[in-house]
Design an enzyme around this catalytic site. Structure first.
Site, mmCIF file in Angstrom:
data_model
loop_
_atom_site.group_PDB
_atom_site.id
_atom_site.type_symbol
_atom_site.label_atom_id
_atom_site.label_comp_id
_atom_site.label_asym_id
_atom_site.label_seq_id
_atom_site.Cartn_x
_atom_site.Cartn_y
_atom_site.Cartn_z
ATOM 1 N N ASP A 99 1.046 -0.785 -0.241
ATOM 2 C CA ASP A 99 0.020 -0.022 -0.123
ATOM 3 C C ASP A 99 0.804 1.252 -0.036
ATOM 4 O OD1 ASP A 99 -2.292 1.492 0.357
ATOM 5 O OD2 ASP A 99 -3.560 0.399 1.460
ATOM 6 N N ASP A 200 -2.890 4.466 -1.926
ATOM 7 C CA ASP A 200 -3.868 5.676 -1.725
ATOM 8 C C ASP A 200 -4.736 6.555 -1.856
ATOM 9 O OD1 ASP A 200 -5.087 4.651 1.028
ATOM 10 O OD2 ASP A 200 -4.000 6.744 0.969
ATOM 11 N N GLU A 242 -6.580 3.962 -5.828
ATOM 12 C CA GLU A 242 -7.303 4.149 -5.367
ATOM 13 C C GLU A 242 -7.915 5.725 -5.756
ATOM 14 O OE1 GLU A 242 -9.670 4.605 -1.178
ATOM 15 O OE2 GLU A 242 -7.851 5.412 -1.830
ATOM 16 N N HIS A 316 -11.420 -2.835 3.042
ATOM 17 C CA HIS A 316 -11.305 -2.542 4.720
ATOM 18 C C HIS A 316 -12.006 -0.558 4.923
ATOM 19 C CE1 HIS A 316 -8.248 0.241 2.490
ATOM 20 N NE2 HIS A 316 -8.200 0.513 3.414
ATOM 21 N N ASP A 317 -12.470 -0.445 3.863
ATOM 22 C CA ASP A 317 -14.092 0.545 3.729
ATOM 23 C C ASP A 317 -14.155 0.602 3.801
ATOM 24 O OD1 ASP A 317 -11.000 2.357 4.683
ATOM 25 O OD2 ASP A 317 -10.861 2.754 2.240
#
Ligand code: GLC
Ligand code: CA
Length: 541
Positions: A99, A200, A242, A316-317
């Site tokens: 990440d 990210d 993302e 995870h969000d």
């Protein structure tokens, strides 16, 4: 045809390390836990692992606030563990995707510690500082985690920008030195033999805060091309950005191979379908299945050779997909399989979020005291102050909150689901005695084996990777049916996305059934689809 890339054939599994597997009883998942579970992941069949951040961090946002990019978070282990994980995964043909969080650092990163020392400090310009306007914040930019995006630094009298928490100051990409530091750090990881980066909130790095521009700023794509050439462009790795708010046209800017930017992006158009228009994700609305069909089909058909899709239901969000758009009570197993079949037969690179493969569900709370996630905690305070009913806020958190997906993996029916022998950092979902990996592995009809089969099909049938997609237009609203076609074969995917029986008919003739979640029909003429029934058939041509 352009040369194919390994990541076009890959299936990625996302690990949220904090919640994956604890091995030393401190209640926090660790790298050793991932290493110990590689056999399991290999059995599932995935070929890449995306790790949510494992770098040193004070954990204001669980690792998305990095204080040292070249050190491992103490709770997670050591750099030696990380090297071992990369090697051991590679021996199983699994690549590690790191990440990359470079829109911001932690306020405890030495760059920011230095920057705060004063206006003359050489690191000052690594971040975004502005003078007060009329004695207050420079403008009305808001933080994703509620409140203003500007925080006053009392010592200097200036404000710094934080699009997330105030412990996540935004880096200033306009500063060439910042970009060079980032590239150096990326090369440090590339030299270790990683398989790539998940980037990210990468759409924010071209921000122009004075104009109120955050996403898709004018210099964004210049930066990404520069980054590509300075780092991963020379390696056989994958990159996935993302990018909230990406349209197909924007996705092509990132992922058209001729532009030399990224391999693919995460688009979130489907993820926004169950929120009220122009409102926040907390402002709930029921999903209309016909909207889901429209949006996913648009993405399937619009990129062509100018981009590549990523396929995901959750991360995870976001909440757990079986609780969100499936049915996590009566039809948990059927709906989890149906959603898996629907997504994995599409064109693009699929991502499985840890626990999805055993149908883990959301984990409702009854009070804000049970919530860990900074986004929910801040939003609760904010909405409370604005006069919302606490019951409604908790309802939104139970439907959309990020902790839903972050509860520890349920490995077996031991205490804490076998995640830890200590006290887990976040409550384990109480349904662990029923829903756990051990039970799934022991049941040949489990959701796990549907995922395993879907991955096998992707490996053995080039059609699944390359075939053209077409939606069957005149079906019931809640029936999602599409074909994939190449020169050799054609398949028909049929999924009933509802708790009711639905009618279905088509002129296709079944040649062979590839996968199903309950007894599949022998004909496609005038059939009744059972609740959440899903199947894939190869059809005669
Ligand atoms: C991304 C991450 C999320 C994080 C945020 C700030 O959206 O996925 O978990 O809180 O960026 O880094
Ligand atoms: Ca641990």
């Amino acid at each position: 045809m352009a040369k194919t890339k390994w990541w076009q054939e890959a299936v990625v599994y996302q690990i949220y390390p904090r919640s994956f597997q604890d091995t030393n009883g401190d209640g926090i998942g660790d790298l050793r836990g991932i290493i110990n579970r590689l056999d399991y992941l290999e059995k599932l069949g995935i070929t890449a692992l995306w790790l949510s951040p494992v770098y040193q961090s004070p954990n204001d946002d669980n690792g998305y606030d990095i204080s040292d990019y070249e050190a491992i978070m103490e709770e997670f282990g050591t750099m030696a563990d990380m090297d071992e994980l990369i090697q051991k995964a590679r021996q199983r043909d699994i690549r590690i995707i790191m990440d990359l969080v470079v829109n911001h650092t932690s306020d405890e990163h030495t760059w920011f510690v230095e920057a705060k020392k004063g206006r003359e400090n050489p690191y000052r310009d690594y971040y975004v500082w502005r003078d007060p306007v009329a004695g207050g914040v420079p403008n009305d930019l808001g933080s994703t985690f509620s409140g203003s995006a500007w925080e006053l630094d009392e010592a200097s009298g200036q404000y710094y920008l934080h699009l997330f928490s105030k412990k996540q100051p935004d880096l200033n990409f306009e500063n060439e030195k910042v970009r060079q530091e980032v590239y150096q750090m990326m090369n440090f990881w590339l030299d270790k033999g990683i398989g790539g980066f998940r980037m990210d909130v990468i759409d924010l790095v071209g921000k122009e805060p004075d104009k109120g521009i955050t996403g898709n700023g004018p210099k964004l794509h210049d930066y990404l091309q520069e980054m590509n050439h300075a780092t991963f462009g020379k390696h056989d790795v994958m990159t996935v950005g993302e990018t909230w708010g990406a349209t197909p046209e924007i996705a092509k800017l990132y992922s058209n191979p001729t532009r030399e930017e990224l391999s693919m992006v995460f688009q979130f158009e489907h993820i926004g379908l169950d929120q009220q228009e122009h409102q926040e994700k907390w402002d709930l609305k029921d999903l209309e299945m016909k909207d889901l069909k429209t949006v996913l089909s648009k993405w399937q058909t619009s990129l062509g050779s100018e981009g590549w899709n990523s396929l995901f239901w959750n991360n995870h969000d976001t909440p757990r997909i079986v609780s969100r758009w499936g049915n996590d009570t009566t039809y948990r197993v059927e709906s989890a399989k149906a959603l898996a079949i629907l997504l994995h037969m599409m064109k693009g690179t699929p991502y499985i979020y840890q626990g999805e493969e055993i149908g883990m569900t959301n984990c409702p709370v009854s009070s804000i005291d049970e919530v860990e996630d900074i986004e929910s905690v801040n939003m609760y305070a904010d909405r409370l102050a604005k006069g919302y009913d606490p019951k409604d806020i908790i309802k939104s958190i139970n439907v959309k909150g990020r902790d839903n997906a972050r509860t520890p993996i349920q490995w077996n029916k031991d205490a804490s689901g076998g995640f830890t022998t200590g006290t887990p950092w976040l409550h384990v979902n109480p349904n662990y005695e029923l829903i756990n990996v051990e039970a799934a592995l022991n049941d040949p009809n489990s959701i796990f084996y549907t995922y395993q089969k879907l991955i096998q099909l992707r490996k053995s049938e080039p059609l699944v990777i390359w075939g053209d997609y077409a939606l069957l237009e005149d079906t019931e609203d809640k029936v999602f049916a599409y074909t994939r076609t190449d020169n050799n074969k054609q398949i028909l995917v049929v999924v009933n996305l509802s708790n009711e029986v639905q009618n279905f008919t088509s002129d296709y003739e079944i040649k062979e059934t590839w996968i199903k979640n309950m007894a599949a029909p022998n004909t496609l003429k005038n059939i009744s689809l059972q609740p959440w029934q899903a199947f894939v058939v190869e059809v005669k041509r």
